[in-house]
Design an enzyme around this catalytic site. Structure first.
Site, PDB file in Angstrom:
ATOM      1  N   LYS A  21       0.635  -1.239   0.074  1.00 55.02           N
ATOM      2  CA  LYS A  21       0.184   0.123   0.178  1.00 55.02           C
ATOM      3  C   LYS A  21       0.720   1.264   0.023  1.00 55.02           C
ATOM      4  CE  LYS A  21      -3.037   2.720   3.335  1.00 55.02           C
ATOM      5  NZ  LYS A  21      -4.034   2.928   2.400  1.00 55.02           N
ATOM      6  N   LYS A 116     -17.895  -6.076  -6.812  1.00 55.18           N
ATOM      7  CA  LYS A 116     -17.542  -6.924  -5.973  1.00 55.18           C
ATOM      8  C   LYS A 116     -17.136  -8.066  -6.631  1.00 55.18           C
ATOM      9  CE  LYS A 116     -18.116  -4.215  -2.212  1.00 55.18           C
ATOM     10  NZ  LYS A 116     -19.130  -4.481  -1.052  1.00 55.18           N
ATOM     11  N   ILE A 441     -23.090  11.154   1.738  1.00 53.63           N
ATOM     12  CA  ILE A 441     -23.479   9.790   2.100  1.00 53.63           C
ATOM     13  C   ILE A 441     -23.024   9.719   3.628  1.00 53.63           C
ATOM     14  CG2 ILE A 441     -22.959   7.346   2.051  1.00 53.63           C
ATOM     15  CD1 ILE A 441     -24.564   8.771  -0.435  1.00 53.63           C
ATOM     16  N   GLU A 494     -18.407  12.173  10.401  1.00 49.45           N
ATOM     17  CA  GLU A 494     -17.912  11.246  11.170  1.00 49.45           C
ATOM     18  C   GLU A 494     -16.440  11.089  11.433  1.00 49.45           C
ATOM     19  OE1 GLU A 494     -19.135   7.943   8.672  1.00 49.45           O
ATOM     20  OE2 GLU A 494     -21.017   8.735   8.301  1.00 49.45           O
ATOM     21  N   CYS A 526      -7.102  -0.500   2.274  1.00 50.31           N
ATOM     22  CA  CYS A 526      -7.090  -1.799   3.053  1.00 50.31           C
ATOM     23  C   CYS A 526      -8.256  -1.610   4.239  1.00 50.31           C
ATOM     24  CB  CYS A 526      -5.759  -2.184   3.444  1.00 50.31           C
ATOM     25  SG  CYS A 526      -4.622  -2.302   2.481  1.00 50.31           S
ATOM     26  N   ASP A 609     -26.819   2.595   6.906  1.00 50.70           N
ATOM     27  CA  ASP A 609     -26.094   2.356   5.745  1.00 50.70           C
ATOM     28  C   ASP A 609     -26.131   0.730   5.639  1.00 50.70           C
ATOM     29  OD1 ASP A 609     -25.856   4.743   4.590  1.00 50.70           O
ATOM     30  OD2 ASP A 609     -23.859   4.806   5.498  1.00 50.70           O
ATOM     31  N   HIS A 651     -28.049   3.158   2.459  1.00 51.98           N
ATOM     32  CA  HIS A 651     -26.974   3.375   1.309  1.00 51.98           C
ATOM     33  C   HIS A 651     -26.577   2.034   0.941  1.00 51.98           C
ATOM     34  CE1 HIS A 651     -23.842   4.778  -1.394  1.00 51.98           C
ATOM     35  NE2 HIS A 651     -22.918   4.006  -0.510  1.00 51.98           N
ATOM     36  N   CYS A 653     -24.140  -0.312  -2.083  1.00 51.90           N
ATOM     37  CA  CYS A 653     -22.909  -0.235  -3.252  1.00 51.90           C
ATOM     38  C   CYS A 653     -23.395  -1.340  -4.039  1.00 51.90           C
ATOM     39  CB  CYS A 653     -21.617  -0.610  -2.285  1.00 51.90           C
ATOM     40  SG  CYS A 653     -21.193   0.776  -1.329  1.00 51.90           S
ATOM     41  N   HIS A 704     -14.421   7.310  -5.712  1.00 52.85           N
ATOM     42  CA  HIS A 704     -13.186   6.591  -5.817  1.00 52.85           C
ATOM     43  C   HIS A 704     -11.930   7.042  -6.654  1.00 52.85           C
ATOM     44  CE1 HIS A 704     -16.512   3.951  -4.514  1.00 52.85           C
ATOM     45  NE2 HIS A 704     -15.779   3.372  -3.617  1.00 52.85           N
TER      46      HIS A 704
END
Length: 769
Positions: A21, A116, A441, A494, A526, A609, A651, A653, A704
Site C-alpha cells: 500500500k 465486488k 452519504i 464522522e 485496506c 447504511d 445506502h 453499493c 473513488h
C-alpha cells in the site's frame, strides 16, 4: 508423486505491515519514480514467495501478485483498453500510467467500473470489451514464473484467471456474442500456456470461480470446448481447474472436463462436495485439490474434523492424487497473527491468518502422508483442540438475555406503522425540502491532522476532553462548509470514526479488534475487519453526542449516521459457531437501540447504511431468497420502530438493481442512495423495466477517483436518471462517503453537484411558472 502435496491458491498482496500500500501511494503521489516503484514491488513480490517457501509449501502460486487487481491485470495483458484511454495507449505493453488510469481514472477519463469479486468484500475492475480488439501484449504469467525461478530457485505454479470467468465478469458485449469473444481470446490463452510449457512449468492453476454458480447447459458446453482446446494447444502442461467459494453443480460433468486436476472448495457447502464424491467417486486420471482450510475467515481450523474429511476422501482418492490447500486465495485474510499483541489470549490462540493457514495446510498434509489420522498424542493437534475449547468456553460466547431478545426480534413482523405513501406526506410537511434535495452519504475527508489526533488520543497523549473538543471543531468547520455550498440535508462528517464498522464494533460487546489485521478492499484501500467472537450486546448510545452537537449548529436537518446490521456482519470476521442470520439479528437489536436513542434526542433523519447487503448473497440463485429474507428482516428490526415522521435513509453499493428490486422495496427505507457512478447507465436502464416508488439517489459522481467532475458531467447523470425515475422522489448525492478524498476536491465536487441540482430546479421553475 507418491504422497499428497500441499499448495495454496494465492497470498495477500499488501505485506505484513502494508508495504505494498505504501509503495503504491508513494508512486501515485510522486514521492517515488517509476524505477523505484518497480524495484520496491519486485522486492515485496519476491518476499511473499520466499515466505511461503520457508513455511514448506510444495507448490507455490506465482502470478497472483498484482499492482492493483488481478482482473485488471488480465484485461491489460490482452490489451483490452477502453477507447477513452486511447491517448495513453501506444499498442505495446500497458504502461503503469495507463494501467492506473484505467483503475483510478484520470483528469480526462473516468475510471473503469469497480464491483465486488463474487460475494467477498474485495473489489475488481470490470473489463470493458466493447470497441476493443484483444492481442497478447505480454505474457505476464511467463515473466513472473521466470523471475521466481531465477531469483529464488522456485519452480512455481503459475496462476491465470480463467477465460470463462473473465468473460462472465466483463461488460461491453451482448450475451449472444460470448462465443465470438471466446474465439478471440482462446488462442491468446493457448499462447500463454505454450510458452509456459516451453519454460518448464509443470502445472498451471486456472481460476474459474464462475463454475460454482448455476450455469446453463450452453455455458457448460462452452467450458468443455475451452478446455478441450487448451489441452490440445499445450499438452505438456498440466491444468489445475480451480473453483472456490461454493460447491460445484453437475459434479459428474465437472470432473470429466479435459484437465489434469480439479480444485474444489470443501468449506462452507463442503458437505455437499463431500457427498458428491461419496456418491460418484473421482476420476482415476485426475488430481483432486481439496480446499479444506477456510481462506475467507480467520479462525483456526478444527484439525480433527479436517482429518476426518481427509480420511473419507483418501478412501476414494489415493493420497498420491491429492493436493491439500486453502479453499480460495488467502487474499481475503490478513498476513500473520505474529503482530497481534493486544488480543485476549483465548481469542488470539484461536485465530489463523494467511501464514497460519499455510502452516495448517502443511501440517494436515504431513499427517495424511504419515498416516497419523487420530494421534491424540500429537502436540500440534492437542494444541489446536485446547485453543478451540478455550475460545468456546468464554462467557462472552453466550449471553442468554441477548439471545432471547434476538429470538423475539426474529419472530416479529418489524414493519413501519404506515406505508411509504402516507409517511411521505407527513415527512414532506415536516421537512419542507426543495425539489431534488441534495445531501452526502456521510463521511468527510479524514486528513492527516485527524488521523494524528486520533492516534494521540488512543495512545493517551491526548485526554478524552481534548479529543472531544477537536472532533467538535471539525464538525463545526464542515457544517459551515456544507451550508456555504448549499446542501439541503447535512451530516456531521464522522471525524470520530476510523471505519464505519470498526467504530460501532468498538462500542458494542462481542467484538475484538486486531492491531494489524488488514485486508485489501480495492486498490490500496485496506480495511481491518472487526472480529465477532461473542454475543453482540448494546452498551450505551454510540453516535448521539456528535450528531446532536452538529444539529445544534444549523437549522437544516442533520442525518444521524449508522451502519446497518448486515453490513456490520458482512464486513467483519464472524464467529463460525452460530448461523449468520442469528448474529445479524443480534446486531440488528443493538442498532435498533441506537436508532431509538437518536430519535429521542431529536434526530429524526437517520441513515442506516447497508452497502454490503448484496455482497452477502449466495452465489447460487436457489439460495438467494433465504438470505434476502433474513437480511432485509434484520434491517427492518433496526429501523421499523421509529415514528412516521422520522425519515429512514440507507445506502447501498454496486447494486445490480434488477435482481434486488423486491428486497430493496421490502427494506421500506424512505430514501435509498445507490453507488452507481461507474455503472450509471446500466443501472438507470434497469429502472425502465423495474419501477421503484420510494425516495432514491443515484450517485452522480465517483468518489473513488481522484478527480473533480464537471457540472455538465453530473447534469448528464441527473438528466438520464430523471428520464425513468419520479423527479419528486429523486435525491442528489455523491455515490459514496468522502472519507478518502482530499478537502479541496471534495468541496469543489460538491459545489459542482449543488450547481447541477440548482440548474434543474431553475429549469423546473421556468416550466411551472
Amino acid at each position: 508423486m507418491s504422497q499428497a502435496v500441499n499448495t495454496s491458491l494465492g497470498y495477500p498482496r499488501i505485506g505484513l505491515k502494508r508495504e505494498w500500500k505504501r509503495a503504491l501511494e508513494s508512486f501515485w503521489s510522486g514521492r517515488s519514480d517509476e524505477d523505484e516503484f518497480e524495484k520496491r514491488m519486485k522486492e515485496i513480490r519476491l518476499s511473499h514467495l520466499a515466505a511461503q517457501q520457508r513455511q514448506g509449501l510444495d507448490l507455490i502460486p506465482v502470478g497472483d501478485f498484482s499492482l492493483y487487481d488481478h482482473v485488471l491485470d488480465t484485461a491489460a495483458m490482452f490489451g483490452l483498453v477502453p477507447k477513452r484511454f486511447a491517448k495513453l495507449d501506444d499498442g505495446g505493453k500497458i504502461t503503469n500510467e495507463l494501467y492506473f488510469a484505467m483503475a483510478r481514472g484520470s483528469k480526462e477519463a473516468a475510471a473503469c467500473e469497480m464491483t465486488k469479486w463474487f460475494n467477498t468484500n474485495y473489489h475488481y475492475i470490470v473489463p470493458e470489451l466493447g470497441g476493443t480488439e484483444p492481442s497478447l501484449r505480454e505474457n505476464r504469467p511467463l515473466q513472473l514464473f521466470r523471475e521466481t525461478k531465477q531469483e529464488l530457485g522456485i519452480t512455481g505454479k503459475p496462476v491465470l484467471l480463467g477465460l470463462f470467468t473473465f468473460l462472465k465478469l466483463s461488460k461491453g458485449y451482448a450475451a449472444q456474442d460470448i462465443r465470438q469473444w471466446i474465439g478471440k481470446l482462446l488462442p491468446l490463452y493457448a499462447v500463454i500456456l505454450k510458452e509456459l510449457e516451453q519454460e518448464g512449468a509443470a502445472w498451471v492453476q486456472i481460476d474459474e470461480p464462475i463454475l460454482v454458480t448455476e450455469l446453463t447447459e450452453e455455458d457448460r458446453a462452452l467450458v468443455n470446448e475451452i478446455y478441450s482446446y487448451l489441452r490440445g494447444a499445450a499438452p505438456g502442461v498440466n491444468l489445475m481447474l480451480q473453483t472456490y467459494f461454493d460447491a460445484v453443480d453437475r459434479y459428474e460433468q465437472m470432473v470429466k472436463l479435459p484437465v489434469a486436476g480439479i480444485g474444489l472448495d470443501f468449506t462452507g457447502n463442503g458437505a455437499v462436495q463431500l457427498e458428491q464424491i461419496r456418491k460418484s467417486g473421482f476420476p482415476l486420471d485426475k488430481i483432486l485439490a481439496v480446499g479444506l482450510i477456510d481462506g475467507r475467515n480467520i479462525w483456526r481450523a478444527d484439525l480433527e474434523q479436517k482429518l476426518k474429511v481427509l480420511a473419507e476422501i483418501t478412501a476414494i482418492v489415493p493420497k498420491e492424487r491429492l493436493w491439500i490447500q486453502p479453499s480460495c486465495s488467502l487474499l481475503h485474510v490478513p498476513v500473520s497473527t505474529s503482530e497481534e499483541k493486544l488480543l485476549p489470549d483465548a481469542v488470539l490462540d484461536a485465530l489463523a491468518f494467511a501464514n497460519e493457514k499455510i502452516s495448517e495446510t502443511v501440517l494436515l498434509t504431513s499427517l495424511v502422508n504419515e498416516g497419523r489420522w487420530n494421534s491424540v498424542e500429537d502436540a500440534q493437534l492437542l494444541s489446536n483442540k485446547v485453543a478451540l475449547m478455550e475460545l468456546n468456553t468464554l462467557p462472552e460466547r453466550r449471553n442468554e438475555e441477548v439471545r432471547a431478545a434476538s429470538r423475539d426480534a426474529q419472530q416479529q413482523d418489524a414493519a413501519r406503522a404506515l406505508p411509504f405513501a402516507q409517511r411521505r406526506l407527513l415527512q414532506q410537511k415536516k421537512w419542507m425540502l426543495p425539489f431534488l434535495p441534495s445531501t452526502t452519504i456521510g463521511s468527510f475527508p479524514q486528513t492527516q491532522e485527524i488521523r494524528n489526533a486520533r492516534r494521540a488520543w488512543r495512545s493517551g497523549e491526548w485526554s478524552e476532553e481534548r479529543y472531544r473538543l477537536f472532533v467538535q471543531e471539525q464538525i463545526r468547520e464542515w457544517i459551515a462548509i456544507q451550508e456555504e455550498i448549499g446542501l439541503d440535508v447535512l451530516v456531521h462528517g464522522e471525524f470520530e470514526r476510523t471505519d464505519m464498522v470498526e467504530f460501532f464494533g468498538e462500542k458494542l460487546e462481542g467484538f475484538v479488534f486486531t492491531s494489524n489485521g488488514w485486508v485489501q478492499s480495492y486498490g490500496s484501500r485496506c480495511v481491518k475487519p472487526p472480529v465477532i467472537y461473542g454475543d453482540v450486546t448494546f452498551r450505551s448510545p454510540m453516535t448521539v453526542e456528535e450528531t446532536v452537537y452538529a444539529q445544534s449548529l444549523t437549522a437544516k436537518p442533520v442525518k444521524g449516521m449508522l451502519t446497518g446490521p448486515v453490513t456490520i456482519l458482512n464486513w467483519s470476521f464472524v464467529r463460525d459457531d452460530l448461523p449468520r442470520d442469528e448474529v445479524a439479528s443480534q446486531i440488528a437489536v443493538a442498532i435498533r437501540n441506537e436508532v431509538q436513542a437518536l430519535e429521542q434526542a431529536g434526530i429524526e433523519m437517520i441513515q442506516v447504511d447497508e452497502p454490503a447487503l448484496r455482497e452477502g448473497l449466495p452465489l447460487k440463485a436457489s439460495q438467494k431468497d433465504r438470505y434476502l429474507q433474513w437480511a432485509v428482516h434484520a434491517f427492518r428490526i433496526a429501523t421499523a420502530s421509529v415514528r412516521d415522521t422520522t425519515q429512514i435513509h440507507t445506502h447501498m453499493c454496486y447494486c445490480e438493481f434488477h435482481d434486488m428490486i423486491d428486497a430493496i422495496r421490502d427494506m421500506d427505507a424512505d430514501v435509498i442512495s445507490i453507488e452507481t457512478s461507474r455503472s450509471h447507465g446500466e443501472l438507470v436502464s434497469s429502472f425502465e423495466e423495474h419501477r421503484y416508488g420510494q425516495g432514491i439517489g443515484l450517485g452522480v459522481y465517483d468518489i473513488h477517483s481522484p478527480r473533480v467532475p464537471s457540472v455538465e458531467e453530473m447534469s448528464n447523470m441527473i438528466e438520464r436518471a430523471l428520464q425513468v425515475l419520479d423527479p419528486e422522489l429523486f435525491w442528489i448525492n455523491p455515490d459514496c462517503g468522502l472519507k478518502t478524498r482530499g478537502k479541496h476536491e471534495t468541496v469543489e465536487s460538491l459545489r459542482h453537484m449543488v450547481e447541477a441540482a440548482n440548474q434543474f430546479r431553475a429549469a423546473r421553475a421556468v416550466l411551472t411558472s
